[in-house]
Design a protein around this motif. Structure first.
Motif, PDB file in Angstrom:
ATOM      1  N   GLN A 133       5.798   2.801   3.332  1.00  0.00           N
ATOM      2  CA  GLN A 133       5.550   4.225   3.463  1.00  0.00           C
ATOM      3  C   GLN A 133       4.242   4.444   4.198  1.00  0.00           C
ATOM      4  N   LYS A 135       1.207   5.053   3.890  1.00  0.00           N
ATOM      5  CA  LYS A 135       0.076   5.041   2.968  1.00  0.00           C
ATOM      6  C   LYS A 135      -0.930   4.007   3.447  1.00  0.00           C
ATOM      7  N   THR A 136      -2.150   4.166   3.020  1.00  0.00           N
ATOM      8  CA  THR A 136      -3.160   3.181   3.367  1.00  0.00           C
ATOM      9  C   THR A 136      -2.942   1.913   2.550  1.00  0.00           C
ATOM     10  N   LEU A 138      -5.047   0.283   0.635  1.00  0.00           N
ATOM     11  CA  LEU A 138      -5.602   0.394  -0.707  1.00  0.00           C
ATOM     12  C   LEU A 138      -4.686   1.198  -1.624  1.00  0.00           C
ATOM     13  N   ARG A 139      -4.106   2.265  -1.122  1.00  0.00           N
ATOM     14  CA  ARG A 139      -3.194   3.079  -1.927  1.00  0.00           C
ATOM     15  C   ARG A 139      -1.945   2.286  -2.288  1.00  0.00           C
ATOM     16  N   GLN A 140      -1.428   1.476  -1.350  1.00  0.00           N
ATOM     17  CA  GLN A 140      -0.254   0.655  -1.648  1.00  0.00           C
ATOM     18  C   GLN A 140      -0.591  -0.414  -2.687  1.00  0.00           C
ATOM     19  N   LEU A 142      -3.033  -0.333  -5.039  1.00  0.00           N
ATOM     20  CA  LEU A 142      -3.222   0.292  -6.346  1.00  0.00           C
ATOM     21  C   LEU A 142      -1.913   0.842  -6.898  1.00  0.00           C
ATOM     22  N   GLY A 143      -1.038   1.295  -6.034  1.00  0.00           N
ATOM     23  CA  GLY A 143       0.255   1.805  -6.472  1.00  0.00           C
ATOM     24  C   GLY A 143       1.138   0.706  -7.037  1.00  0.00           C
ATOM     25  N   SER A 144       0.982  -0.527  -6.536  1.00  0.00           N
ATOM     26  CA  SER A 144       1.811  -1.621  -7.048  1.00  0.00           C
ATOM     27  C   SER A 144       1.278  -2.190  -8.358  1.00  0.00           C
TER      28      SER A 144
END
Length: 155
Positions: A133, A135-136, A138-140, A142-144
């Motif tokens: 997606q 997303k940056t 870092l966001r990917q 932290l999302g995982s």
């Protein structure tokens, strides 16, 4: 005094209407020609089975375009566009002459096509989705972290 104002008003209207009429007439269709197609007389000088790529280029001129492959042909393309005011130019006529060559580089065919023979080919962009997606990093990452279960840690 009233008649002078009335006369000036009518003269002003005539000038404005004449100016508007001239503006409309000047916006009427203008034509532009692009490209080059040899005439029938020039194409009659090209002999099938005898002429080569070099002799065709000398006889009728260099082509507008040629095929990607060496065994492909020469393509002469001419288009007449009509410009009408601020709208997009529209093709009024299009002519294409295709001269094909055999493997030895000798003329094997001369064909002429017009706008009525053409098909509109819509350009498409086909891209395989990567599943990532927008997303940056870092966001990917932290999302995982929330997707890690206790069963995955034990194994």
């Amino acid at each position: 005094m009233l008649s002078l104002a009335y006369r000036l008003k009518s003269v002003f209207r005539i000038v404005v209407l004449t100016g508007a009429g001239l503006a409309l007439v000047s916006c009427a269709g203008q034509y532009r020609n692009h490209g080059y197609v040899p005439s029938e007389e020039d194409l009659a000088e090209v002999v099938l089975g005898v002429d080569t790529r070099d002799s065709v280029a000398e006889t009728i001129g260099a082509p507008s375009s040629s095929g990607i492959l060496d065994a492909s042909g020469y393509y002469y393309i001419a288009t007449r566009l009509r410009h009408y005011g601020p709208s997009e130019p529209k093709p009024v006529s299009r002519e294409l002459v295709a001269i094909s060559f055999d493997q030895a580089g000798v003329v094997s065919g001369v064909e002429r096509y017009g706008l009525e023979n053409g098909n509109v080919i819509p350009l498409q962009r086909r891209v395989t989705s990567s599943g990532i997606q927008d997303k940056t990093f870092l966001r990917q990452l932290l999302g995982s972290l929330g997707n890690i279960g206790p069963g995955n840690i034990v194994q």
